[in-house]
Design a protein around this motif. Structure first.
Motif, PDB file in Angstrom:
ATOM      1  N   ASP A  80       0.810  -1.216   0.000  1.00 23.63           N
ATOM      2  CA  ASP A  80       0.000   0.000   0.000  1.00 23.63           C
ATOM      3  C   ASP A  80       0.845   1.268   0.000  1.00 23.63           C
ATOM      4  O   ASP A  80       0.325   2.358  -0.197  1.00 23.63           O
ATOM      5  CB  ASP A  80      -0.974   0.013   1.182  1.00 23.63           C
ATOM      6  N   ASP A  81       2.158   1.147   0.220  1.00 22.60           N
ATOM      7  CA  ASP A  81       3.043   2.309   0.257  1.00 22.60           C
ATOM      8  C   ASP A  81       4.340   1.937  -0.449  1.00 22.60           C
ATOM      9  O   ASP A  81       5.207   1.274   0.130  1.00 22.60           O
ATOM     10  CB  ASP A  81       3.302   2.736   1.702  1.00 22.60           C
TER      11      ASP A  81
ATOM     12  N   ILE B  87       1.173  -2.521  -6.774  1.00 21.63           N
ATOM     13  CA  ILE B  87       0.423  -1.478  -6.085  1.00 21.63           C
ATOM     14  C   ILE B  87      -0.637  -0.983  -7.050  1.00 21.63           C
ATOM     15  O   ILE B  87      -0.395  -0.888  -8.261  1.00 21.63           O
ATOM     16  CB  ILE B  87       1.326  -0.320  -5.596  1.00 21.63           C
TER      17      ILE B  87
END
Length: 153
Positions: A97-98, A146
């Motif tokens: 997510d990052d 992602i």
């Protein structure tokens, strides 16, 4: 016959402590199980007389599947050509997510990247997904994905 469940995916590693540190950082938690096996039944299962190995099991987020890391002591481990295009080689694909945090954390643990920014897929069923291959400290391929941020109207 029907396959009813995927239990785990395993990778053989050279240094279990180093790999546990790497995958703990990648997955956000350490192994839930770790043990050395020297029992004779292990030799019977795996097919190596006098087999001795240590394993660490991780829960893979969002699944019931586990990642099993194996470090062989007997027979002594060797090295194989881990180029992704070679038949028999595998990789692990995970969604993060990052992106920047993942790359920074994994670089600090010995991951190697041929690029640091995701390649955005612009067509097909994975359109809108950023993807990057990296190598763990043993050379095992890990794919990070992602999703592109969704525009708010």
């Amino acid at each position: 016959m029907a396959v009813t469940k995927v239990v785990h995916v395993g990778f053989t590693v050279a240094d279990l402590d180093r790999s546990v540190a790497f995958y703990s950082a990648l997955l956000g938690e350490g192994p839930h199980f770790r043990r050395r096996y020297d029992e004779p039944y292990i030799s019977d299962i795996i097919g190596y007389h006098g087999c001795s190995l240590e394993i660490a099991l991780f829960r893979l987020p969002g699944t019931e599947v586990e990642l099993e890391l194996l470090r062989y002591y007997e027979p002594p481990p060797g090295r194989v050509d881990l180029e992704t295009y070679n038949a028999g080689n595998a990789h692990l694909c995970l969604t993060v997510d990052d992106w920047d945090a993942a790359v920074a954390r994994l670089k600090g643990l010995g991951a190697s990247f041929h690029r640091e920014a995701p390649v955005w897929q612009t067509a097909g069923e994975f359109e809108g997904t950023g993807t990057l291959y990296l190598r763990d400290p043993d050379g095992i391929t890990v794919e990070l994905d992602i999703r592109a941020p969704v525009a708010v109207e």
